[in-house]
Design a protein around this motif. Structure first.
Motif, PDB file in Angstrom:
ATOM      1  N   ALA A  28       0.842  -1.201   0.000  1.00 35.50           N
ATOM      2  CA  ALA A  28       0.000   0.000   0.000  1.00 35.50           C
ATOM      3  C   ALA A  28       0.873   1.246   0.000  1.00 35.50           C
ATOM      4  O   ALA A  28       2.103   1.169   0.023  1.00 35.50           O
ATOM      5  N   GLU A  29       0.217   2.409  -0.031  1.00 35.31           N
ATOM      6  CA  GLU A  29       0.978   3.661   0.068  1.00 35.31           C
ATOM      7  C   GLU A  29       0.118   4.728   0.736  1.00 35.31           C
ATOM      8  O   GLU A  29      -1.116   4.674   0.712  1.00 35.31           O
ATOM      9  N   PHE A  45      -5.087  -7.467  -7.430  1.00 32.72           N
ATOM     10  CA  PHE A  45      -3.678  -7.214  -7.093  1.00 32.72           C
ATOM     11  C   PHE A  45      -2.772  -8.238  -7.794  1.00 32.72           C
ATOM     12  O   PHE A  45      -1.671  -7.907  -8.244  1.00 32.72           O
ATOM     13  N   GLN A  46      -3.258  -9.483  -7.878  1.00 33.19           N
ATOM     14  CA  GLN A  46      -2.453 -10.536  -8.505  1.00 33.19           C
ATOM     15  C   GLN A  46      -2.258 -10.273 -10.000  1.00 33.19           C
ATOM     16  O   GLN A  46      -1.165 -10.509 -10.536  1.00 33.19           O
ATOM     17  N   LEU A  47      -3.290  -9.774 -10.658  1.00 35.84           N
ATOM     18  CA  LEU A  47      -3.145  -9.415 -12.081  1.00 35.84           C
ATOM     19  C   LEU A  47      -2.088  -8.327 -12.246  1.00 35.84           C
ATOM     20  O   LEU A  47      -1.293  -8.342 -13.188  1.00 35.84           O
ATOM     21  N   GLY A  48      -2.071  -7.367 -11.312  1.00 40.32           N
ATOM     22  CA  GLY A  48      -1.056  -6.313 -11.335  1.00 40.32           C
ATOM     23  C   GLY A  48       0.342  -6.887 -11.182  1.00 40.32           C
ATOM     24  O   GLY A  48       1.290  -6.457 -11.852  1.00 40.32           O
ATOM     25  N   ARG A  49       0.478  -7.877 -10.320  1.00 41.47           N
ATOM     26  CA  ARG A  49       1.784  -8.511 -10.124  1.00 41.47           C
ATOM     27  C   ARG A  49       2.230  -9.254 -11.387  1.00 41.47           C
ATOM     28  O   ARG A  49       3.404  -9.202 -11.776  1.00 41.47           O
ATOM     29  N   GLN A  50       1.279  -9.940 -12.031  1.00 39.87           N
ATOM     30  CA  GLN A  50       1.619 -10.690 -13.250  1.00 39.87           C
ATOM     31  C   GLN A  50       2.025  -9.737 -14.372  1.00 39.87           C
ATOM     32  O   GLN A  50       2.980 -10.006 -15.122  1.00 39.87           O
ATOM     33  N   ASP A  51       1.319  -8.612 -14.462  1.00 34.74           N
ATOM     34  CA  ASP A  51       1.655  -7.607 -15.469  1.00 34.74           C
ATOM     35  C   ASP A  51       3.053  -7.039 -15.219  1.00 34.74           C
ATOM     36  O   ASP A  51       3.821  -6.787 -16.145  1.00 34.74           O
ATOM     37  N   ARG A  52       3.387  -6.855 -13.945  1.00 34.15           N
ATOM     38  CA  ARG A  52       4.708  -6.331 -13.589  1.00 34.15           C
ATOM     39  C   ARG A  52       5.822  -7.290 -14.035  1.00 34.15           C
ATOM     40  O   ARG A  52       6.886  -6.854 -14.486  1.00 34.15           O
ATOM     41  N   ILE A  53       5.571  -8.596 -13.918  1.00 32.78           N
ATOM     42  CA  ILE A  53       6.561  -9.592 -14.372  1.00 32.78           C
ATOM     43  C   ILE A  53       6.794  -9.438 -15.879  1.00 32.78           C
ATOM     44  O   ILE A  53       7.946  -9.426 -16.347  1.00 32.78           O
ATOM     45  N   HIS A  54       5.701  -9.288 -16.635  1.00 32.22           N
ATOM     46  CA  HIS A  54       5.834  -9.098 -18.092  1.00 32.22           C
ATOM     47  C   HIS A  54       6.697  -7.870 -18.398  1.00 32.22           C
ATOM     48  O   HIS A  54       7.568  -7.913 -19.276  1.00 32.22           O
ATOM     49  N   TRP A 101      13.806  -2.567 -13.147  1.00 31.20           N
ATOM     50  CA  TRP A 101      12.895  -2.274 -12.034  1.00 31.20           C
ATOM     51  C   TRP A 101      11.596  -1.664 -12.546  1.00 31.20           C
ATOM     52  O   TRP A 101      11.601  -0.772 -13.394  1.00 31.20           O
ATOM     53  N   VAL A 102      10.502  -2.170 -12.036  1.00 29.01           N
ATOM     54  CA  VAL A 102       9.171  -1.642 -12.375  1.00 29.01           C
ATOM     55  C   VAL A 102       8.440  -1.421 -11.057  1.00 29.01           C
ATOM     56  O   VAL A 102       8.423  -2.315 -10.206  1.00 29.01           O
ATOM     57  N   PRO A 103       7.848  -0.232 -10.845  1.00 30.02           N
ATOM     58  CA  PRO A 103       7.152  -0.008  -9.570  1.00 30.02           C
ATOM     59  C   PRO A 103       5.964  -0.944  -9.400  1.00 30.02           C
ATOM     60  O   PRO A 103       5.328  -1.342 -10.368  1.00 30.02           O
ATOM     61  N   LYS A 104       5.703  -1.297  -8.151  1.00 28.07           N
ATOM     62  CA  LYS A 104       4.554  -2.156  -7.840  1.00 28.07           C
ATOM     63  C   LYS A 104       3.277  -1.340  -7.936  1.00 28.07           C
ATOM     64  O   LYS A 104       3.283  -0.145  -7.653  1.00 28.07           O
ATOM     65  N   GLY A 145       6.666 -12.366  -7.911  1.00 31.13           N
ATOM     66  CA  GLY A 145       7.383 -11.144  -7.569  1.00 31.13           C
ATOM     67  C   GLY A 145       8.804 -11.167  -8.105  1.00 31.13           C
ATOM     68  O   GLY A 145       9.207 -12.100  -8.802  1.00 31.13           O
ATOM     69  N   ARG A 146       9.564 -10.144  -7.737  1.00 30.40           N
ATOM     70  CA  ARG A 146      10.944 -10.034  -8.230  1.00 30.40           C
ATOM     71  C   ARG A 146      11.817 -11.248  -7.902  1.00 30.40           C
ATOM     72  O   ARG A 146      12.644 -11.642  -8.743  1.00 30.40           O
ATOM     73  N   PRO A 147      11.668 -11.872  -6.708  1.00 27.76           N
ATOM     74  CA  PRO A 147      12.518 -13.044  -6.442  1.00 27.76           C
ATOM     75  C   PRO A 147      12.340 -14.159  -7.477  1.00 27.76           C
ATOM     76  O   PRO A 147      13.284 -14.888  -7.776  1.00 27.76           O
ATOM     77  N   HIS A 148      11.128 -14.264  -8.047  1.00 23.14           N
ATOM     78  CA  HIS A 148      10.903 -15.287  -9.078  1.00 23.14           C
ATOM     79  C   HIS A 148      11.674 -14.954 -10.358  1.00 23.14           C
ATOM     80  O   HIS A 148      12.210 -15.852 -11.010  1.00 23.14           O
ATOM     81  N   VAL A 149      11.726 -13.664 -10.703  1.00 19.79           N
ATOM     82  CA  VAL A 149      12.511 -13.248 -11.876  1.00 19.79           C
ATOM     83  C   VAL A 149      13.977 -13.571 -11.619  1.00 19.79           C
ATOM     84  O   VAL A 149      14.673 -14.138 -12.485  1.00 19.79           O
TER      85      VAL A 149
END
Length: 279
Positions: A67-68, A95-104, A164-167, A132-136
């Motif tokens: 969050a922010e 939120f999970q879709l956002g995470r998957q998009d971030r991986i792409h 790096w891509v912001p969450k 998340g990033r650890p998976h990359v």
């Protein structure tokens, strides 16, 4: 004396332990109670609950939301959640879709540098809905593109590095509200890491229930500072190891042991809130 660890991750987010392995490790560490706080996920809770019940260990279903507030990133832990709550599940799915998009996006940046990492390999390795990033980083190691996690983060994945891509984040107010409507307690995670002291008063006003005072990366002085803040604002005190299995070197489970009396205080607050709603 009974002890708890209220900040743990499994392979349903960026940890390496299965729910069953996590419970086994908790048992070895002499814990009586654990909470699962996977990132943007409650999917591992049912299996962890079963494994914990089999060894007579208490289990608290939870999650960790990114969050922010006032452009400051913070993490909000939810405890004692109704993991079948429809709004919670629909928001988590978003939120999970956002995470998957971030991986792409991260893999696309890595490819732009001429590095042949395949996005499918990251998702196959992650094998969960909250990558998340650890998976990359782990996919890069597996493909022989870097030697270790530190190299992957230092060269590519840390803030300011090329991949790096912001969450995607929700407002802290929305995170607290989401946790409350799912019957849970909202706790600020590792404030010493996020340097979030200045926003604590505003979050207390909108219902923050507690602070994670004890954390593997909190020094004794840092823990004491947050204990004082918790006392000042009448906040619950929590703590946990933030164990990610073997993904961050040695498993940290058991390195933070929270006295069980603090769990009882959490339960009292839940009971008081539930009683207030019924009346």
């Amino acid at each position: 004396m009974k002890f708890a660890d209220l900040h743990l991750h499994t392979s349903f987010s960026d940890g390496t332990f299965s729910p069953e392995e996590l419970v086994l490790q908790a048992q070895k560490a002499g814990l009586s109670c654990i909470a699962l706080t996977d990132h943007d996920s409650v999917e591992g809770c049912a299996r962890t609950a079963l494994a914990a019940a089999a060894v007579n260990m208490e289990f608290v279903p939870g999650t960790e939301l990114t969050a922010e507030h006032d452009d400051i990133e913070l993490h909000v832990l939810g405890y004692f959640l109704d993991i079948h709550n429809e709004k919670l599940l629909s928001e988590i799915a978003r939120f999970q879709l956002g995470r998957q998009d971030r991986i792409h996006q991260m893999v696309a940046h890595i490819n732009e540098l001429g590095i042949p990492l395949q996005v499918e390999s990251v998702f196959a390795l992650a094998n969960c809905k909250s990558p998340g990033r650890p998976h990359v980083a782990r996919a890069m190691i597996k493909a022989g593109l870097v030697r270790n996690l530190d190299e992957a983060f230092d060269r590519f994945l840390k803030k300011g590095r090329p991949a790096w891509v912001p969450k995607s984040k929700i407002s802290a107010l929305d995170a607290i509200e989401l946790i409350h409507q799912a019957g849970g307690l909202a706790v600020m995670a590792h404030p010493g890491l996020n340097r979030t002291d200045e926003v604590i008063p505003a979050l207390v006003e909108v219902g923050l229930d507690g602070i994670e005072c004890f954390h593997t990366k909190h020094s004794t002085a840092t823990a004491e500072r947050y204990l004082e803040i918790a006392d000042k604002y009448d906040l619950l005190i929590t703590g946990g190891s933030d164990c990610h299995g073997f993904s961050k070197n040695k498993p940290l489970i058991g390195s933070v042991k929270l006295p069980y009396s603090l769990i009882e205080k959490m339960k009292e607050k839940i009971a008081m809130r539930s009683h207030a709603v019924k009346n």
